[in-house]
Design an enzyme around this catalytic site. Structure first.
Site: not given
Length: 158
Positions: A47-48
């Site tokens: 997600t980052c």
């Protein structure tokens, strides 16, 4: 946990750029400036890397056009990892800041223990800081990515 209206605690970070290594303090990074700070649980994580950092990379010019002096991405990683992640993500306009020992993250009460995955890490959040004082704070619920996006920051700046 830190809240709107609080001053950021004094801390020393690790930063590695093309110019070399440095250890900027909270004062160096935030005093007399309007700063967008966002934190991620880990560099190069799904997600980052696929959503959080790219949103700020794409919107950096729009964010800075709203009177923001700098955009900082913080993670409990070392400065070598943060530099490499920034380069791999075309994050030239973002300060890729390492909180290697999690001292700052713990001081603001936004640490989390990920156990065997990585130990102590930062929760996912974003904030707007004006001269060292938090004016907006967006902390994600566990395993969520809605409150701390670049789009939310742009709405808060507008």
């Amino acid at each position: 946990m830190i809240k709107v209206g609080d001053s950021l605690p004094e801390a020393t970070f690790q930063l590695l750029t093309k110019e070399g290594a440095s250890n900027p303090t909270t004062k160096d990074l935030f005093a007399g400036k309007k700063v967008v700070l966002f934190a991620v649980p880990g560099a190069f994580t799904p997600t980052c890397s696929e959503a959080h950092l790219p949103g700020f990379v794409v919107n950096a010019d729009k964010i800075k056009a709203n009177g923001v002096d700098s955009i900082i991405c913080l993670s409990v990683n070392d400065s070598f990892v943060m530099k490499s992640w920034g380069e791999a993500s075309n994050a030239e306009d973002i300060i890729m800041l390492a909180d290697g020992g999690a001292a700052f993250t713990k001081a603001i009460g936004l640490e989390m223990d990920t156990g065997d995955f990585g130990g102590v890490r930062s929760q996912r959040y974003s904030m707007i800081v004006d001269d060292g004082v938090v004016t907006h704070l967006n902390v994600e619920q566990p395993k969520q990515f809605e409150a701390s996006t670049a789009d939310v920051i742009l709405q808060q700046l507008g």
